[in-house]
Design a protein around this motif. Structure first.
Motif, short mmCIF file in Angstrom:
data_model
loop_
_atom_site.label_atom_id
_atom_site.label_comp_id
_atom_site.label_asym_id
_atom_site.label_seq_id
_atom_site.Cartn_x
_atom_site.Cartn_y
_atom_site.Cartn_z
N TRP A 1 0.95 -1.38 0.15
CA TRP A 1 0.10 0.01 -0.03
C TRP A 1 0.84 1.27 -0.03
O TRP A 1 0.54 2.17 -0.85
N PHE A 2 1.74 1.28 1.01
CA PHE A 2 2.57 2.56 1.03
C PHE A 2 3.60 2.48 -0.10
O PHE A 2 3.61 3.68 -0.98
N TYR A 3 4.52 1.74 -0.45
CA TYR A 3 5.31 1.56 -1.59
C TYR A 3 4.66 1.29 -2.91
O TYR A 3 4.85 2.09 -3.85
N GLY A 4 3.69 0.72 -2.62
CA GLY A 4 2.63 0.46 -3.69
C GLY A 4 3.05 -1.11 -4.64
O GLY A 4 4.22 -1.34 -5.08
N VAL A 5 1.82 -1.54 -5.08
CA VAL A 5 2.09 -3.00 -5.70
C VAL A 5 2.85 -2.73 -7.01
O VAL A 5 3.44 -3.46 -7.60
N ARG A 6 2.23 -1.69 -7.90
CA ARG A 6 2.61 -1.30 -9.05
C ARG A 6 4.24 -1.21 -8.96
O ARG A 6 4.97 -1.80 -9.95
N GLN A 7 4.72 -0.33 -8.13
CA GLN A 7 6.41 -0.08 -7.96
C GLN A 7 6.86 -1.24 -7.69
O GLN A 7 7.92 -1.65 -8.49
N PHE A 8 6.41 -2.15 -6.86
CA PHE A 8 6.94 -3.25 -6.38
C PHE A 8 7.05 -4.06 -7.47
O PHE A 8 8.10 -5.10 -7.80
N SER A 9 6.00 -4.28 -8.42
CA SER A 9 6.11 -5.10 -9.56
C SER A 9 6.98 -4.87 -10.71
O SER A 9 7.63 -5.57 -11.11
N ASP A 10 7.12 -3.49 -10.66
CA ASP A 10 8.44 -2.88 -11.52
C ASP A 10 9.65 -3.27 -11.06
O ASP A 10 10.51 -3.70 -11.93
N ASP A 11 9.95 -3.22 -9.81
CA ASP A 11 11.22 -3.54 -9.37
C ASP A 11 11.23 -5.14 -9.71
O ASP A 11 12.54 -5.49 -9.77
N ILE A 12 10.60 -5.96 -9.43
CA ILE A 12 10.71 -7.39 -9.91
C ILE A 12 10.96 -7.66 -11.18
O ILE A 12 11.78 -8.25 -11.83
N GLN A 13 10.20 -6.85 -12.09
CA GLN A 13 10.55 -7.29 -13.40
C GLN A 13 12.05 -6.50 -13.92
O GLN A 13 12.55 -6.96 -14.73
N GLN A 14 12.28 -5.53 -13.04
CA GLN A 14 13.74 -5.10 -13.64
C GLN A 14 14.69 -5.95 -13.08
O GLN A 14 15.90 -6.26 -13.86
N MET A 15 14.68 -6.91 -12.17
CA MET A 15 15.29 -7.88 -11.71
C MET A 15 15.13 -9.06 -12.30
O MET A 15 16.07 -9.73 -12.90
N THR A 16 14.06 -9.39 -12.82
CA THR A 16 13.96 -10.97 -13.37
C THR A 16 13.46 -10.90 -14.91
O THR A 16 13.54 -11.86 -15.43
N GLY A 17 13.07 -9.65 -15.11
CA GLY A 17 12.55 -9.39 -16.65
C GLY A 17 11.17 -10.08 -16.87
O GLY A 17 10.56 -9.92 -18.00
N ARG A 18 10.55 -10.27 -15.79
CA ARG A 18 9.30 -10.69 -15.87
C ARG A 18 8.40 -10.09 -14.78
O ARG A 18 8.60 -10.20 -13.66
N ARG A 19 7.14 -9.33 -15.17
CA ARG A 19 6.29 -8.80 -14.34
C ARG A 19 5.57 -9.86 -13.57
O ARG A 19 5.03 -10.84 -14.16
N PRO A 20 5.13 -9.70 -12.19
CA PRO A 20 4.34 -10.58 -11.37
C PRO A 20 3.01 -10.43 -12.14
O PRO A 20 2.39 -9.52 -12.47
N SER A 21 2.06 -11.70 -12.13
CA SER A 21 0.87 -11.64 -12.65
C SER A 21 -0.18 -11.05 -11.75
O SER A 21 0.19 -10.49 -10.60
N LEU A 22 -1.25 -10.90 -12.40
CA LEU A 22 -2.56 -10.15 -11.53
C LEU A 22 -2.71 -10.93 -10.43
O LEU A 22 -2.95 -10.21 -9.32
N TYR A 23 -2.50 -12.19 -10.35
CA TYR A 23 -2.90 -13.01 -9.09
C TYR A 23 -1.89 -12.62 -7.84
O TYR A 23 -2.41 -12.51 -6.66
N TRP A 24 -0.74 -12.53 -8.19
CA TRP A 24 0.27 -12.21 -7.36
C TRP A 24 -0.08 -10.82 -6.49
O TRP A 24 0.09 -10.45 -5.48
N ARG A 25 -0.25 -9.89 -7.47
CA ARG A 25 -0.50 -8.53 -7.18
C ARG A 25 -1.88 -8.28 -6.16
O ARG A 25 -1.92 -7.55 -5.24
N LEU A 26 -2.71 -8.97 -6.76
CA LEU A 26 -3.92 -9.21 -5.92
C LEU A 26 -4.01 -9.67 -4.50
O LEU A 26 -4.37 -9.19 -3.44
N CYS A 27 -2.95 -10.72 -4.30
CA CYS A 27 -2.82 -11.54 -3.24
C CYS A 27 -1.84 -10.24 -2.36
O CYS A 27 -2.41 -10.10 -1.10
N TRP A 28 -0.92 -9.64 -2.80
CA TRP A 28 -0.23 -8.93 -1.98
C TRP A 28 -0.96 -7.48 -1.71
O TRP A 28 -1.00 -7.00 -0.56
N LYS A 29 -1.82 -6.99 -2.54
CA LYS A 29 -2.63 -5.96 -2.30
C LYS A 29 -3.83 -6.15 -1.23
O LYS A 29 -4.03 -5.31 -0.30
N PHE A 30 -4.42 -7.25 -1.39
CA PHE A 30 -5.84 -7.48 -0.80
C PHE A 30 -5.86 -8.72 0.18
O PHE A 30 -6.25 -8.80 1.30
#
Length: 609
Positions: free
Chosen positions: A486-515
């Motif tokens: 929430w404070f850092y943001g799922v979108r920003q966190f997903s961008d960070d993971i994509q920068q590391m692995t080259g692959r953005r987390p799917s909607l499933y992971w983002r919904l789990c983290w957020k809600f």
């Protein structure tokens, strides 16, 4: 605009410059002072010196070794049996999928991206840095009593080399008149209601021969430390120190033994257990499916709490371990592999445990429920008693306690590494003297653990076990999940993971983290408070002052979150709005705050997934 916390080491930024510097050296000797290829101010010294795992498998074994601990042997099989057998797997696997694995993945990614310990990662939201100190303090508290379990196992290990195991007969100096030798007694004399007035040699060996519990009246009558257990504790502390003093370069090698040995032993014990009479009955009881139990709230509560504690999230260990990974490591694959290994180990260990429990139940002609225990009683009373009845009992006992030692050591190493990495990353003075700081931490742990090896030490152990990492660790993980999602943001966190692995987390992971995960954790925290029961050991009830002390221990770690938040707000300059803006904005986005662009002040930031 995507402007998260810059990784501590970006390969595309620092790698080529380092190569160019080497070429300049080769061509011009030492005349590179005038070179403009490298700007030292762009790469912190501590970043250049940060070590990494020698091999990827060192990291995986360390994570598996930490997550797979003694509770996998004594806790999960008992809960599965108690809560409807195979039906318990329904809520367990559900909660594992929607909360356990996402939180595990989140911690691995967070540590790997920031390359910091549990406190340093909160450069993504300085206001919540207190949660880092919360988990560090909890890991330190756990070390005070967890090392004692390893000391008990080491005591049993040494005792197993005797020609006759000391927990077989009642003719020892520590035995009481109530002791009944199971070999000479008839059916029904073993564990269960039929032995109300009697105790077994195995029970008396643990409580009287090892703990000397009979010499204490309660937690207010501890007595002196027992020299035998103190000696074992010293050996445990020495082993921990020399496994940790050089960082992951040494601990990564130790886990090759400590993380793999338990599986070889479990397999050997499973083969032996399946040959015992009554083993099939025990396994049938373990796997019997009663779906009606799923209508009971206690089953779901047990599954939720087991998921939280079995994976080891919230102790800062996963963050510390992953911070030593290469920046481009595939942390998603690591999370799936290690959580799967953890769950499969918990489930398969139930076959080992219940094959022996079925054997003991048949031997004493009692129901399996009378011999099935949770906690230390299973591995220090029931299992040793079962092993004592086998041919070559001493050899089997040695093998079994080797397994306990290796299960305990790598989990203890993980907890200590969380403390050491978290604080050395935060304070550079400690980083420069890591070996001395490691020594001070293990010595502090040793001296405070001495309270647990006194005559009444089991009462101190029970109190710490009940309060040190109960509600407090759940609270810490909840704040951590809210801070990242929430404070850092799922979108920003997903961008960070994509920068590391080259692959953005799917909607499933983002919904789990957020809600899903925050709601799940909030549910577990509330349930742990509502269903709280004061600790007890057998028939002994702790006095009110001991319970107050326990809550003080739990509160001391939880209060780090609001205390540090208040300190941060007071120490920042400007108006309240400016203070809050700086406190919730990642450190690398400070220039946006100066220009008035604070994404956390926009509704869009809180709605993005």
């Amino acid at each position: 605009m995507s402007s998260g916390v810059a990784p501590a080491k970006e390969p595309d930024a620092t790698g080529p410059k380092a190569v160019e510097l080497v070429l300049v050296k080769e061509q011009n000797g030492v005349q590179f002072a005038s070179s403009t290829l490298i700007n030292p101010t762009q790469t912190p010294v501590e970043t250049q010196e940060r070590e990494t795992w020698s091999k990827k498998v060192d990291f995986l074994l360390s994570v598996v070794g930490f997550a797979v601990d003694l509770a996998n042997v004594w806790r999960f099989p008992y809960l599965c049996y108690k809560n409807g057998g195979g039906a318990f797997l329904v809520p367990y696997l559900l909660f594992m999928a929607i909360a356990g694995v996402p939180l595990f993945y989140m911690e691995l990614a967070l540590g790997q991206f920031t390359r910091e310990g549990a406190a340093g990662v909160w450069k993504i939201c300085p206001l919540l840095k207190g949660v880092g100190f919360t988990v560090i303090l909890i890991s330190l508290y756990v070390g005070f009593f967890y090392n004692v379990i390893i000391a008990w196992a080491l005591h049993y290990f040494f005792s197993s080399f005797a020609a006759e195991l000391p927990w077989v007969h009642c003719n020892n100096t520590w035995n009481s008149p109530d002791c009944v030798d199971a070999r000479s007694a008839g059916p029904g004399s073993g564990p269960g209601p039929n032995r109300t007035l009697h105790t077994t040699p195995a029970t008396e060996y643990f409580e009287r021969g090892v703990l000397h519990l009979h010499e204490s009246r309660g937690i207010d009558d501890l007595g002196p430390p027992r020299w035998q257990l103190t000696s074992c504790l010293v050996l445990v502390i020495i082993l921990l120190y020399f496994s940790l003093w050089k960082g992951v370069k040494t601990s990564g090698k130790v886990v090759w033994i400590t993380a793999t040995m338990p599986y070889a032993v479990l397999f050997a014990l499973l083969l032996r257990g399946l040959t015992l009479p009554g083993a099939v009955d025990g396994i049938r009881a373990y796997l019997s499916v009663d779906f009606h139990r799923l209508c009971e709230s206690s089953v779901w509560i047990d599954a939720a709490t087991q998921v939280c504690f079995s994976l080891g999230v919230g102790f800062g260990v996963l963050i510390a371990f992953s911070s030593y990974n290469k920046f481009t490591n595939n942390c998603y694959r690591d999370a799936v592999i290690t959580t799967s290994v953890n769950s499969l180990t918990s489930f398969s260990s139930g076959f080992v445990v219940f094959s022996f429990l079925g054997y003991m139940a048949q031997k004493h002609s009692v129901p399996i429920g009378d011999v099935a225990k949770d906690g230390p009683g299973l591995i220090f009373i029931i299992y040793p008693e079962a092993l004592a009845t086998l041919p070559l009992s001493s050899a089997w006992a040695v093998v079994f306690f080797i397994m306990l030692l290796t299960l305990g050591i790598d989990s203890a190493m993980g907890g200590m590494e969380s403390v050491i990495t978290g604080l050395t990353d935060e304070f550079q003075l400690l980083h420069r003297h890591r070996e001395l700081f490691t020594l001070s931490i293990v010595l502090a742990t040793f001296f405070l653990s001495l309270f647990c090896v006194t005559n009444g030490g089991i009462y101190v152990f029970t109190l710490l076990d009940h309060f040190a990492a109960g509600t407090s660790i759940l609270f810490g993980v909840l704040i951590e999940a809210i801070g990242v999602a929430w404070f850092y943001g799922v979108r920003q966190f997903s961008d960070d993971i994509q920068q590391m692995t080259g692959r953005r987390p799917s909607l499933y992971w983002r919904l789990c983290w957020k809600f899903v995960s925050p709601c799940f954790l909030l549910f577990v925290v509330v349930v742990s408070v509502v269903t709280f029961r004061p600790p007890h050991y057998g028939a002994y009830a702790f006095p009110k002052w001991a319970n107050a002390l326990g809550w003080a221990i739990a509160s001391s770690s939880m209060c780090m979150v609001p205390v540090y938040a208040a300190y941060k707000l007071c120490s920042l300059p400007g108006s309240l709005r400016e203070k809050l803006a700086y406190a919730i904005t990642p450190e690398q986005e400070r220039e946006l705050v100066d220009s008035g662009e604070v994404r956390q002040f926009r509704l869009r930031h809180w709605l993005l997934v």
